[in-house]
Scaffold this motif. Structure first.
Motif, short mmCIF file in Angstrom:
data_model
loop_
_atom_site.label_atom_id
_atom_site.label_comp_id
_atom_site.label_asym_id
_atom_site.label_seq_id
_atom_site.Cartn_x
_atom_site.Cartn_y
_atom_site.Cartn_z
N UNK A 145 -6.86 10.25 3.30
CA UNK A 145 -6.28 9.12 2.54
C UNK A 145 -5.23 8.38 3.37
N UNK A 146 -4.56 9.08 4.30
CA UNK A 146 -3.59 8.41 5.16
C UNK A 146 -4.30 7.44 6.11
N UNK A 183 0.86 -1.18 0.00
CA UNK A 183 0.00 0.00 0.00
C UNK A 183 0.90 1.23 0.00
N UNK A 184 0.65 2.18 -0.91
CA UNK A 184 1.53 3.34 -1.03
C UNK A 184 0.72 4.61 -1.21
N UNK A 185 1.31 5.73 -0.81
CA UNK A 185 0.70 7.05 -0.98
C UNK A 185 1.53 7.84 -1.99
N UNK A 186 1.09 7.92 -3.24
CA UNK A 186 1.87 8.63 -4.26
C UNK A 186 1.86 10.13 -4.00
N UNK A 187 2.94 10.78 -4.39
CA UNK A 187 3.05 12.24 -4.24
C UNK A 187 3.08 12.93 -5.59
N UNK A 188 2.86 12.18 -6.67
CA UNK A 188 2.90 12.76 -8.01
C UNK A 188 1.86 12.08 -8.88
N UNK A 239 -5.62 1.80 7.37
CA UNK A 239 -6.62 0.73 7.48
C UNK A 239 -6.24 -0.44 6.59
N UNK A 240 -5.84 -0.16 5.35
CA UNK A 240 -5.47 -1.23 4.42
C UNK A 240 -4.21 -1.96 4.87
N UNK A 241 -3.30 -1.25 5.56
CA UNK A 241 -2.06 -1.86 6.01
C UNK A 241 -2.20 -2.60 7.33
N UNK A 242 -3.28 -2.39 8.03
CA UNK A 242 -3.44 -3.00 9.36
C UNK A 242 -3.43 -4.52 9.25
N UNK A 243 -2.82 -5.22 10.21
CA UNK A 243 -2.72 -6.69 10.14
C UNK A 243 -4.07 -7.38 9.94
N UNK A 244 -5.11 -6.88 10.61
CA UNK A 244 -6.42 -7.54 10.49
C UNK A 244 -6.95 -7.43 9.06
N UNK A 245 -6.76 -6.27 8.42
CA UNK A 245 -7.23 -6.09 7.05
C UNK A 245 -6.42 -6.96 6.09
N UNK A 286 -0.31 7.11 14.71
CA UNK A 286 0.26 5.97 13.99
C UNK A 286 1.50 6.38 13.19
N UNK A 287 1.52 7.60 12.68
CA UNK A 287 2.69 8.09 11.94
C UNK A 287 3.90 8.17 12.87
N UNK A 288 3.68 8.66 14.09
CA UNK A 288 4.78 8.72 15.05
C UNK A 288 5.28 7.32 15.40
N UNK A 289 4.33 6.41 15.66
CA UNK A 289 4.72 5.04 16.00
C UNK A 289 5.43 4.37 14.84
#
Length: 343
Positions: free
Chosen positions: A54-55, A30-35, A60-66, A107-110
């Motif tokens: 979107x973050x 799962x990625x967040x494009x910047x361009x 959510x998509x990256x979470x282990x349960x998903x 979550x970003x800090x963690x």
């Protein structure tokens, strides 16, 4: 599509999207494009609705349960792909935008701590190869003029286990290692499967402390991976694809492990492997016995072994810290994406 490629297919995306990979979803792509760009149809650009950060969607998509839920419904054995109808049908907790942003901030800090710990662990892993090269030079060029000996001069034999099917894990407390137990170069005993029910293995099939294990079969990049067993539960067995080195000459196992893990020797091992499919290559005992290796004097091997004990302590510390950081991240993410989650 373009005039030059009228049949080309793909998706356009920009910095508003979340990119989600369909192929092998267990890899958590799962990625967040910047361009602005274009991707193949193996990647799905998801455009969040108004009121959806979107973050937050990406976490959510990256979470282990998903990831686990998506992985359970893949289709295809060799190239497993996510069922996008199932993905689009997933239910996602959707708190107000302000709360989403609060969750994303935590979550970003963690995640940043996890990244730093992972980088530190990678740096620690570079210590032992650096010490080896400093003491003995590159095995490919052998600048220290070490004695060249064949593997058969220092190894009496290789011992492996049986090729057996996994049991149900209820009637037996024995476990059989998977090849993945050594592919990282570090022994990971949790990479195993249940032994068959009522299976009574020969004594020599049990993994022992001090074993140097060797992967005789794997992909061309991973075949020949080697790991030292520093701890074992006493109920884990060798499979047929992992060999134990039984030494003929007196050697320091730490030196031999580092030698076999060196880039030069791994490349030689890859060339020795045979097989029609790159997904499973195999090294024969005859070829391995005939392999030439630069072997240092025993006293120098032992001095190396003493030096890398400290490096291993650093590695173990960083690995533990990384696992703790990942566990903290998972603990934060789990309640956030539960049906009525909050953070």
């Amino acid at each position: 599509k373009t005039p030059e490629s009228p049949q080309a297919s793909g998706f356009q995306f920009d910095s508003r999207h979340v990119l989600s990979g369909k192929l092998r979803p267990y890899l958590n792509k799962v990625a967040l494009p910047e361009a602005t760009g274009k991707c193949s149809t193996e990647i799905i650009p998801l455009l969040p609705n108004d009121g959806v950060d979107r973050r937050y969607l990406a976490y959510f998509l990256r979470s282990p349960s998903t990831v686990n839920r998506i992985s359970e419904t893949v289709s295809g054995a060799r190239m497993p792909r996510a069922d996008m109808n199932m993905v689009f049908g997933l239910k996602m907790p959707l708190p107000p935008l302000k709360d989403q942003q609060h969750i994303v901030d935590l979550l970003t800090r963690a995640e940043g701590i996890v990244r730093l710990r992972r980088e530190a662990a990678a740096k620690a892993a570079e210590l032992i190869p650096a010490i080896f090269i400093d003491m003995f030079g590159d095995p490919l060029t052998n600048p220290k003029q070490l004695s060249i000996r064949k593997v058969e001069d220092v190894v009496a034999r290789f011992e492996g286990g049986n090729n057996i099917q996994a049991g149900d894990g209820e009637a037996s407390n024995l476990r059989v290692l998977k090849v993945s137990a050594v592919t990282s170069g570090t022994y990971v005993e949790s990479e195993c499967k249940p032994a068959p029910n009522d299976y009574v293995p020969p004594t020599q099939h049990f993994v022992r402390v001090g074993d140097m294990l060797f992967s005789r079969a794997n992909t061309s990049e991973l075949v020949g991976a080697t790991a030292l067993v520093e701890h074992t539960n006493g109920s884990t067995l060798l499979p047929d694809k992992l060999w134990r080195f039984v030494w003929k000459a007196e050697v320091d196992p730490s030196y031999m492990w580092a030698l076999f893990q060196s880039k030069a020797v791994r490349q030689q091992l890859s060339k020795l492997a045979s097989g029609t499919s790159d997904s499973m290559r195999n090294i024969s005992q005859a070829k391995l016995f005939a392999l030439d290796l630069p072997i240092a004097k025993l006293e120098d091997q032992r001095r190396f072994g003493e030096l890398i004990n400290s490096a291993r302590s650093v590695q173990a510390h960083q690995q533990t810290a990384m696992m703790q950081a990942q566990a903290t991240f998972n603990a934060l993410a789990a309640p956030a994406f539960a049906p009525h989650g909050s953070l």
